[in-house]
Design an enzyme around this catalytic site. Structure first.
Site, mmCIF file in Angstrom:
data_model
loop_
_atom_site.group_PDB
_atom_site.id
_atom_site.type_symbol
_atom_site.label_atom_id
_atom_site.label_comp_id
_atom_site.label_asym_id
_atom_site.label_seq_id
_atom_site.Cartn_x
_atom_site.Cartn_y
_atom_site.Cartn_z
ATOM 1 C CD1 TRP A 133 -46.387 -11.284 28.355
ATOM 2 C CD2 TRP A 133 -45.140 -12.402 30.113
ATOM 3 N NE1 TRP A 133 -45.287 -11.853 27.780
ATOM 4 C CE2 TRP A 133 -44.813 -12.838 28.712
ATOM 5 C CE3 TRP A 133 -44.744 -12.910 31.033
ATOM 6 C CZ2 TRP A 133 -43.666 -13.486 28.428
ATOM 7 C CZ3 TRP A 133 -43.775 -13.919 30.760
ATOM 8 C CH2 TRP A 133 -43.259 -14.224 29.478
ATOM 9 C CB SER B 136 -43.977 -8.901 27.204
ATOM 10 O OG SER B 136 -43.771 -9.075 25.898
ATOM 11 N N GLY B 137 -40.838 -9.462 27.037
ATOM 12 C CA GLY B 137 -39.732 -8.955 26.256
ATOM 13 C C GLY B 137 -39.912 -8.570 24.901
ATOM 14 C CG PHE B 138 -43.043 -9.311 21.233
ATOM 15 C CD1 PHE B 138 -42.464 -9.547 20.163
ATOM 16 C CD2 PHE B 138 -44.100 -8.810 21.332
ATOM 17 C CE1 PHE B 138 -43.271 -9.445 18.940
ATOM 18 C CE2 PHE B 138 -44.941 -8.085 19.976
ATOM 19 C CZ PHE B 138 -44.328 -8.535 18.863
ATOM 20 C CG ASP C 46 -38.516 -10.600 22.226
ATOM 21 O OD1 ASP C 46 -37.323 -10.236 22.878
ATOM 22 O OD2 ASP C 46 -39.459 -11.360 22.259
ATOM 23 N NE ARG D 114 -41.016 -18.963 25.921
ATOM 24 C CZ ARG D 114 -41.234 -17.579 25.647
ATOM 25 N NH1 ARG D 114 -41.592 -16.786 26.473
ATOM 26 N NH2 ARG D 114 -41.207 -17.296 24.325
HETATM 27 C C1 SPV Z 1 -42.907 -12.241 25.115
HETATM 28 O O1 SPV Z 1 -44.083 -11.673 25.221
HETATM 29 O O2 SPV Z 1 -42.064 -11.575 25.303
HETATM 30 C C2 SPV Z 1 -43.018 -13.727 25.079
HETATM 31 C C3 SPV Z 1 -44.004 -14.359 24.246
HETATM 32 O O3 SPV Z 1 -41.813 -14.300 25.140
HETATM 33 S S1 SPV Z 1 -43.716 -14.548 22.832
HETATM 34 O O4 SPV Z 1 -43.234 -13.089 21.981
HETATM 35 O O5 SPV Z 1 -44.828 -15.275 22.141
HETATM 36 O O6 SPV Z 1 -42.430 -15.462 22.661
HETATM 37 MG MG MG Z 2 -40.278 -13.012 25.513
#
Ligand code: SPV
Ligand code: MG
Length: 290
Positions: A40, A42-44, A54, A155
């Site tokens: 994944w 992930s942007g976060f 984020d 999403r």
């Molecule tokens: C990420 O991991 O960047 C997500 C999941 O989009 S969350 O941070 O929970 O939105």
């Molecule tokens: Mg994200």
């Protein structure tokens, strides 16, 4: 075989794809070593790695380059978190073309407005785009993919925005009708109830994706019981594990006045050499350096 095809094959074989979050090629390699099916992107996690919130601050290039490197080093299909698609449907056209070229197996695009705010923050400003606008973004993504197996995941943040299950279902159906291959529904409730209720009510044709960060009681076994979930994302456990481990180690070195007490609890230098492929470097030296 394209990475989208690879991802679809894992889904067909296992009935569920388990993706682990990563923020660097090394964390992606460790996810592969642990046996996860996918990464994944992930942007976060990547925002956190830069020490930033984020909130759409990182450029597409920063995320794209990292995504490419994570896929290359781990060998796993990458599920790319493209947030809002970097703008409107026209930005999506360019973004999806770039992500596919960089090797993404799937792209996940959310129905919030750009710039977005991270989903799990208490009291976050969660502005959504209109359903028709997001359908246009999904259609743009579909129109530009060259490989029909690139998985387009729509999403919905309807539950995150507090709009309730009916709105979440309405949006999910509209996004599937626009051609999404999968629907990711996110929740920040502390128990799986909200999500389980959504999944049970889902009668659409495409599978559901979940990110159970806020409701960790949702195990793989429990997800499988729901039957309709195709993608399970462990959303931020690489960066959180890294933060926890570094904090503990740094504090101990400060407290103990040296590195002598942490040795047994951290990876050895040889372990890191292994991950870096130093064995091969030594072989290549013998073969090619004259
Ligand atoms: C990420 O991991 O960047 C997500 C999941 O989009 S969350 O941070 O929970 O939105
Ligand atoms: Mg994200």
């Amino acid at each position: 075989m394209g990475s989208g095809t690879k991802l679809r094959q894992v889904l067909a074989k296992n009935g569920l794809v388990e993706a682990m979050a990563a923020h660097s090629p090394l964390s992606a390699m460790l996810a592969a070593e642990a046996g996860f099916d996918a990464i994944w992107a992930s942007g976060f996690e990547l925002s956190a790695m830069y020490g930033l919130p984020d909130i759409s601050l990182l450029s597409m290039t920063q995320h794209l380059d990292m995504m490419r490197a994570m896929g290359e080093r781990s060998g796993l299909p990458v599920v790319a978190d493209i947030d809002t698609g970097f703008g409107n449907a026209l930005n999506v056209l360019y973004a999806v073309e770039q992500y596919e070229r960089a090797g993404a197996a799937a792209i996940v695009m959310e129905d919030k407005s750009f710039p977005k705010v991270t989903s799990l923050i208490a009291g976050g400003r969660q502005d959504m785009v209109r359903i028709e606008e997001f359908q246009g973004k999904i259609e743009a993504a579909r129109s530009v993919r060259r490989d029909p197996d690139l998985v387009i995941v729509a999403r919905t943040e309807a539950l995150i925005a507090g709009l309730g299950q009916d709105e979440a279902l309405k949006r999910a159906h509209a996004y599937a009708a626009a051609g999404a291959d999968m629907i990711l529904v996110h929740s920040k409730q502390k128990t799986p109830d909200e999500i389980e209720s959504f999944v049970k009510a889902w009668d659409g044709k495409v599978p559901i994706a979940l990110v159970p960060t806020a409701y960790p009681q949702m195990t793989v076994a429990r997800v499988r019981e729901l039957k309709k979930v195709g993608l399970l994302i462990w959303g931020n456990h690489a960066i959180r594990a890294a933060v926890g481990a570094m904090r503990k180690t740094f504090a101990r070195i400060r407290k103990d006045g040296g590195i002598h007490t942490v040795e047994a609890d951290i990876a050895t230098v040889d372990e890191v050499f292994d991950l870096q492929g130093m064995g091969r470097v030594k072989d290549d030296e013998k073969k090619f350096l004259r």
